[in-house]
Design a protein around this motif. Structure first.
Motif, PDB file in Angstrom:
ATOM      1  N   PHE A   1       7.446  14.759   3.730  1.00  0.00           N
ATOM      2  CA  PHE A   1       7.036  15.987   4.407  1.00  0.00           C
ATOM      3  C   PHE A   1       6.032  16.788   3.596  1.00  0.00           C
ATOM      4  N   LEU A   2       5.342  16.105   2.651  1.00  0.00           N
ATOM      5  CA  LEU A   2       4.304  16.793   1.885  1.00  0.00           C
ATOM      6  C   LEU A   2       3.081  17.087   2.732  1.00  0.00           C
ATOM      7  N   GLY A   3       2.847  16.288   3.743  1.00  0.00           N
ATOM      8  CA  GLY A   3       1.645  16.445   4.549  1.00  0.00           C
ATOM      9  C   GLY A   3       0.417  16.029   3.755  1.00  0.00           C
ATOM     10  N   GLY A   4      -0.644  16.754   3.909  1.00  0.00           N
ATOM     11  CA  GLY A   4      -1.880  16.426   3.204  1.00  0.00           C
ATOM     12  C   GLY A   4      -2.037  17.148   1.900  1.00  0.00           C
ATOM     13  N   ALA A   5      -0.974  17.778   1.393  1.00  0.00           N
ATOM     14  CA  ALA A   5      -1.084  18.565   0.164  1.00  0.00           C
ATOM     15  C   ALA A   5      -1.473  17.701  -1.023  1.00  0.00           C
ATOM     16  N   ALA A   6      -1.028  16.466  -1.056  1.00  0.00           N
ATOM     17  CA  ALA A   6      -1.360  15.570  -2.163  1.00  0.00           C
ATOM     18  C   ALA A   6      -1.636  14.201  -1.553  1.00  0.00           C
ATOM     19  N   SER A   7      -2.846  13.986  -1.088  1.00  0.00           N
ATOM     20  CA  SER A   7      -3.148  12.843  -0.235  1.00  0.00           C
ATOM     21  C   SER A   7      -2.923  11.502  -0.921  1.00  0.00           C
ATOM     22  N   ASN A   8      -3.117  11.430  -2.227  1.00  0.00           N
ATOM     23  CA  ASN A   8      -2.993  10.147  -2.909  1.00  0.00           C
ATOM     24  C   ASN A   8      -1.548   9.707  -3.121  1.00  0.00           C
ATOM     25  N   ILE A   9      -0.617  10.645  -3.050  1.00  0.00           N
ATOM     26  CA  ILE A   9       0.785  10.296  -3.301  1.00  0.00           C
ATOM     27  C   ILE A   9       1.707  10.695  -2.153  1.00  0.00           C
ATOM     28  N   SER A  10       1.189  11.249  -1.096  1.00  0.00           N
ATOM     29  CA  SER A  10       2.020  11.686   0.021  1.00  0.00           C
ATOM     30  C   SER A  10       2.278  10.530   0.978  1.00  0.00           C
ATOM     31  N   PHE A  11       3.266  10.708   1.827  1.00  0.00           N
ATOM     32  CA  PHE A  11       3.607   9.701   2.824  1.00  0.00           C
ATOM     33  C   PHE A  11       2.492   9.598   3.853  1.00  0.00           C
ATOM     34  N   ALA A  12       2.092   8.363   4.149  1.00  0.00           N
ATOM     35  CA  ALA A  12       1.035   8.116   5.120  1.00  0.00           C
ATOM     36  C   ALA A  12       1.648   7.460   6.348  1.00  0.00           C
ATOM     37  N   ALA A  13       1.772   8.224   7.421  1.00  0.00           N
ATOM     38  CA  ALA A  13       2.356   7.682   8.647  1.00  0.00           C
ATOM     39  C   ALA A  13       1.492   6.547   9.174  1.00  0.00           C
ATOM     40  N   GLY A  14       2.116   5.433   9.484  1.00  0.00           N
ATOM     41  CA  GLY A  14       1.402   4.283  10.014  1.00  0.00           C
ATOM     42  C   GLY A  14       0.884   3.330   8.967  1.00  0.00           C
ATOM     43  N   ALA A  15       0.971   3.708   7.688  1.00  0.00           N
ATOM     44  CA  ALA A  15       0.506   2.825   6.627  1.00  0.00           C
ATOM     45  C   ALA A  15       1.527   1.720   6.378  1.00  0.00           C
ATOM     46  N   PRO A  16       1.094   0.576   5.826  1.00  0.00           N
ATOM     47  CA  PRO A  16       2.053  -0.494   5.519  1.00  0.00           C
ATOM     48  C   PRO A  16       3.114  -0.034   4.525  1.00  0.00           C
ATOM     49  N   VAL A  17       4.250  -0.725   4.551  1.00  0.00           N
ATOM     50  CA  VAL A  17       5.357  -0.364   3.663  1.00  0.00           C
ATOM     51  C   VAL A  17       4.926  -0.440   2.207  1.00  0.00           C
ATOM     52  N   THR A  18       4.157  -1.453   1.845  1.00  0.00           N
ATOM     53  CA  THR A  18       3.738  -1.600   0.448  1.00  0.00           C
ATOM     54  C   THR A  18       2.873  -0.420   0.001  1.00  0.00           C
ATOM     55  N   THR A  19       2.032   0.075   0.899  1.00  0.00           N
ATOM     56  CA  THR A  19       1.188   1.222   0.558  1.00  0.00           C
ATOM     57  C   THR A  19       2.033   2.472   0.326  1.00  0.00           C
ATOM     58  N   ASN A  20       2.961   2.725   1.234  1.00  0.00           N
ATOM     59  CA  ASN A  20       3.819   3.894   1.073  1.00  0.00           C
ATOM     60  C   ASN A  20       4.741   3.763  -0.133  1.00  0.00           C
ATOM     61  N   LEU A  21       5.179   2.549  -0.422  1.00  0.00           N
ATOM     62  CA  LEU A  21       6.020   2.352  -1.598  1.00  0.00           C
ATOM     63  C   LEU A  21       5.242   2.664  -2.872  1.00  0.00           C
ATOM     64  N   ALA A  22       3.987   2.234  -2.933  1.00  0.00           N
ATOM     65  CA  ALA A  22       3.156   2.545  -4.098  1.00  0.00           C
ATOM     66  C   ALA A  22       2.909   4.046  -4.202  1.00  0.00           C
ATOM     67  N   ARG A  23       2.699   4.702  -3.067  1.00  0.00           N
ATOM     68  CA  ARG A  23       2.517   6.156  -3.073  1.00  0.00           C
ATOM     69  C   ARG A  23       3.788   6.860  -3.543  1.00  0.00           C
ATOM     70  N   PHE A  24       4.949   6.345  -3.119  1.00  0.00           N
ATOM     71  CA  PHE A  24       6.203   6.976  -3.520  1.00  0.00           C
ATOM     72  C   PHE A  24       6.438   6.828  -5.019  1.00  0.00           C
ATOM     73  N   VAL A  25       6.160   5.662  -5.557  1.00  0.00           N
ATOM     74  CA  VAL A  25       6.308   5.466  -7.007  1.00  0.00           C
ATOM     75  C   VAL A  25       5.380   6.419  -7.764  1.00  0.00           C
TER      76      VAL A  25
END
Length: 299
Positions: free
Chosen positions: A222-246
């Motif tokens: 629920f960060l939204g666009g506040a931190a685009s490089n590490i925030s959750f990206a709706a519709g992105a692949p799981v691997t991309t979101n996992l890397a962002r979460f780490v």
């Protein structure tokens, strides 16, 4: 003698006794499993939901939905456990430990992750078992939120995570409860003293990081666009979101989680022997599984 094993053939042979301040029956286990399953979905939905799922379209509504659902399910678990012979002695023990944990939490609030309540949860879960541990962790977090004014949509996630944290200590190898050993006991059954402390310290270290990571999942989507490089990206692949979460965990909470983990280890090693002795002495004297009887008037 209350600590003797009456189920063995040899007279006077003792084995490590497990304390059942809260005994989990079939209904309690089913409710706990259901709550945990819903909790896993509530925490991990960013990775579980497909890209075209409506969950991502209504992400702003999710925390309120999950919070309300978790509150209801945790209440079901607590009510079911209360039907499993949660006697007055167990209630008193639960109240004392929950109040102590709630009082410890504000001591290090806002100071590099120094949270002394975690070591008490580890030791309490170890001595009193997983059922008591889950209830204690949830109640302690709820009480501390009332004490510190930390009530919000994140509270059910904290209660569930702390319940898991404390329950895990009760599931560690070796017997919980009275430190007696029997002839031919395995090395896990003989685990006491320094070995037990090292195991508990290691669990506390890893579980403190796990707690922080799980709690990050509650707010990261629920960060939204506040931190685009590490925030959750709706519709992105799981691997991309996992890397962002780490990356999010490393950037925002790694230092805090490390402080919590080190604090838990230090307090477990320094105060663990005394606290374990006190808890085990209290559980022996409480004799949770001994039925209360009243003698008739003397004739």
């Amino acid at each position: 003698m209350a600590d003797r094993d009456r189920g063995t053939g040899g007279a006077g042979v003792s084995r490590p006794a497990r304390v059942h301040a809260v005994r989990l029956g079939p209904r309690s286990l089913a409710a706990l499993a259901l709550t945990s399953a819903v909790g896993v979905v509530a925490f991990c939905w960013p990775f579980l939901a497909p890209p075209d799922s409506q969950l991502t379209a209504h992400a702003q509504d999710a925390p309120w939905l999950f919070a309300g659902l978790l509150v209801l399910l945790v209440a079901v678990v607590a009510a079911t456990i209360s039907e499993s012979a949660l006697g007055p002695k167990a209630v008193a023990m639960l109240g004392v430990l929950a109040a102590t944990g709630a009082a410890l939490r504000p001591i290090g609030a806002g100071t590099a992750g120094i949270e002394p309540m975690f070591f008490l949860m580890v030791l309490s879960g170890r001595v009193l078992g997983p059922g008591f541990g889950f209830v204690l962790g949830s109640v302690t977090m709820f009480a501390s939120a009332l004490l510190t004014g930390g009530v919000g949509p994140w509270l059910p996630f904290q209660m569930l995570s702390m319940g898991w944290f404390t329950m895990g200590a009760g599931l560690l190898p070796g017997p919980a409860g009275v430190p007696l050993v029997r002839a031919g006991a395995s090395r896990w059954e003989r685990l006491r003293g320094r070995g037990e402390l090292l195991m508990l310290a290691g669990y506390g270290f890893l579980a403190a990081f796990a707690y922080g990571t799980v709690m990050n999942l509650a707010g990261w989507p629920f960060l939204g666009g506040a931190a685009s490089n590490i925030s959750f990206a709706a519709g992105a692949p799981v691997t991309t979101n996992l890397a962002r979460f780490v990356a999010y965990c490393v950037a925002t909470s790694l230092g805090w989680d490390l402080g919590r983990a080190l604090c838990t280890v230090v307090l477990t090693l320094a105060l663990g022997p005394a606290v374990l002795r006190a808890l085990r002495r209290a559980t022996r004297r409480a004799a949770f599984e001994t039925a209360v009887t009243f003698d008739g008037p003397a004739r």
